[in-house]
Design a protein around this motif. Sequence first.
Motif, mmCIF file in Angstrom:
data_model
loop_
_atom_site.group_PDB
_atom_site.id
_atom_site.type_symbol
_atom_site.label_atom_id
_atom_site.label_comp_id
_atom_site.label_asym_id
_atom_site.label_seq_id
_atom_site.Cartn_x
_atom_site.Cartn_y
_atom_site.Cartn_z
ATOM 1 N N ASP A 1 0.836 -1.218 0.000
ATOM 2 C CA ASP A 1 0.000 0.000 0.000
ATOM 3 C C ASP A 1 0.866 1.260 0.000
ATOM 4 O O ASP A 1 0.610 2.207 -0.741
ATOM 5 N N LEU A 2 1.912 1.248 0.805
ATOM 6 C CA LEU A 2 2.757 2.444 0.933
ATOM 7 C C LEU A 2 3.535 2.713 -0.350
ATOM 8 O O LEU A 2 3.655 3.833 -0.803
ATOM 9 N N PHE A 3 4.070 1.653 -0.963
ATOM 10 C CA PHE A 3 5.001 1.838 -2.066
ATOM 11 C C PHE A 3 4.311 1.830 -3.430
ATOM 12 O O PHE A 3 4.817 2.392 -4.388
ATOM 13 N N GLN A 4 3.100 1.150 -3.477
ATOM 14 C CA GLN A 4 2.387 1.027 -4.754
ATOM 15 C C GLN A 4 3.338 0.597 -5.881
ATOM 16 O O GLN A 4 3.522 1.299 -6.876
ATOM 17 N N PRO A 5 3.989 -0.559 -5.712
ATOM 18 C CA PRO A 5 5.005 -0.995 -6.691
ATOM 19 C C PRO A 5 4.380 -1.360 -8.032
ATOM 20 O O PRO A 5 3.233 -1.816 -8.089
ATOM 21 N N GLU A 6 5.154 -1.164 -9.116
ATOM 22 C CA GLU A 6 4.717 -1.646 -10.445
ATOM 23 C C GLU A 6 5.025 -3.128 -10.571
ATOM 24 O O GLU A 6 4.480 -3.823 -11.419
#
Length: 572
Positions: free
Chosen positions: A44-49
């Motif tokens: 949630d914090l990083f919203q990685p691809e």
Amino acid sequence: MRILFLTHSFNSLTQRLFVELRKRGHEVSIEFDINDAVAEEAVDLFQPELIVAPFLKRAIPESIWKKHLCIIVHPGISGDRGPSSVDWAIMRNESQWGVTCLQADAEMDAGDIWSSVEFPMRKASKSSLYRNEITEAALKGVLETIAKVESGSAQPQPLDYSDQNVKGQWHDLMTQQDRAIDWSADSTEQVLTKIRAADSMPGLRDRIGDREFFLYNGFEEGQLTGEPGQLLATRDGAVCRATVDGAVWITHLRLTERKELEPNFKLPAAMLLADHCVDLPDLPLKPQEQPNYKTWQEIRYREQGQVGYLYFDFCNGAMDSGQCLRLRDAVRDAKKRDIRVLVLMGGSEFWSNGIHLNQIEAAESPADESWRNINAMDDLCLEIINSPDQWVVAAMQGNAGAGGVFFALTADQVVARDTVVLNPHYKSMGNLFGSEYWTYLLPRRVGEEHTNTLTQNRLPIGAEEGVEIGLLDSLIAADRTDFSDQVKDLAQSLLAGVKLDQRLQEKLERLQKDEQIKPLQQYRDEELEQMKLNFYGFDPSYHVARYHFVEKLPKARTPAYLAKHRCINKAS
Ligand code: COA
Ligand code: THG
């Protein structure tokens, strides 16, 4: 891309992928796989691809893999599945193995396949294969996968066991029963294979006398023999044990159950078997001795013309007081030879990881043993720095950490294999200040600014970056087999070079000038003043960090310097 690593630990493979992906411009953040909630929060914090799992033991929850592309780096050929892939590949004597990047989904390791890279197997321990062939194949596979994901067009292949190229299968968790040695029947090669398949996790459980141990780091012995299972001799902390057709050296053991106050971490075998070893012959081998049969020799000195080569294969790169002083004496003896170039070849697995934290933890007084060890290490470093008659080359084939990095900088020229990862900092070990003359050796190579970032960031750096900032002098692009050939070519060219006398003269003048500005002794005294506080002062952080490291206590959270996603959001 914004890539989140979800990993069991920041191990060597994770570090290498971290270094290589950042070098290619990706933004990489790391979260240890502590539990599902922590992993979900990190996502949630990083919203990685993209999420990559270089080394993961737990299942990634559906709440994550349903919404995000998660790539599992699996240390097996396509179709191979399970938690003991490499163990079984070694036990089966597979000639070919590989690394498969597969998509996480409900069934373990059965997800769609994005890439699969194979390599010829080598008779080596699981951790050696992991640090070498598996890491190289994983890097290739992850880069291939990222390229496919970035292309937006390439799709993964479903796991299809009817495809003749899919040769792997499911293998259960390997048990100690599967691994057990039968000393009355197993050949030397079978004993070594079983030890390698368990090294370094979990170790091979075996009984010696009235105690049970995990065995680590086995080597063939080609001369000594005896009753199968019988202890025959000791050498530099290792014990020799007879098999039905020869013998093996076992360098390290760990107690399976510990009694009150006994250590339950890896230590030299002869130390844990002290009672059994009193009647055994100790058979030391001098570095310059060259037995014409297979055996175990921790420090080896070899000479070709006026070039000396000093090899030191210290298990896990850890160097205790005795090892440092034996190596210091080997350097001292080499300097008396008629050689003009001395090449420090390090070990095939590690260059050096500094003072021996396990030995220190096991000592009567860890503070006193820390003091003895760091002084022995500094004596070794000084012996190398003061080499007016030889041009000293440090040839780093394996990784180096903490003091092990600065130990390499005592050489006049530092070359490294392009695959090497360095951790040039002490801060992961509490507030350890460090020694090995780093306050002299590091700034003169990289300057003040890089000195601060390297020692404060606590991050690994790759060999290429090491050369860019002046920490290293050059790279050797080689695989394990031709690294030493290329180093020998380098040494011969130095020897033949017209500039060798000039190099030696300049090195002497530089050291004299530096000593006039600030004597080496003063650098050492100032460093050791700080280390004395680490060892004997009120701040226990070094002792606490060492205890956690040696006992392999699981981390309660991901350190902030790795979990960038937890800092950015805090800052904003
Ligand atoms: N003393 C004793 N054992 C050491 C060691 C040391 N200084 N450095 C590494 N090891 C051991 C590890 O415990 C591990 O043992 P295992 O095979 O039984 O699990 C093995 O060497 C590999 O180390 P690992 O930490 O898994 O390698 P890595 O590539 O993931 O990390 C380092 C490399 C250098 C970052 C990490 O090993 C480390 O921090 N080591 C301690 C360095 C240090 O503080 N030295 C003392 C100050 S000079
Ligand atoms: N999908 C999802 N998560 C994953 C994987 C996946 N997480 C990592 C996992 N692959 C890596 N591979 C495995 C395969 C099998 C097992 C663990 C990791 C396994 N573990 C035993 C168990 O869970 O009972 C315990 C083994 C042990 O004790 O070490 O079988 O493909 N979503």
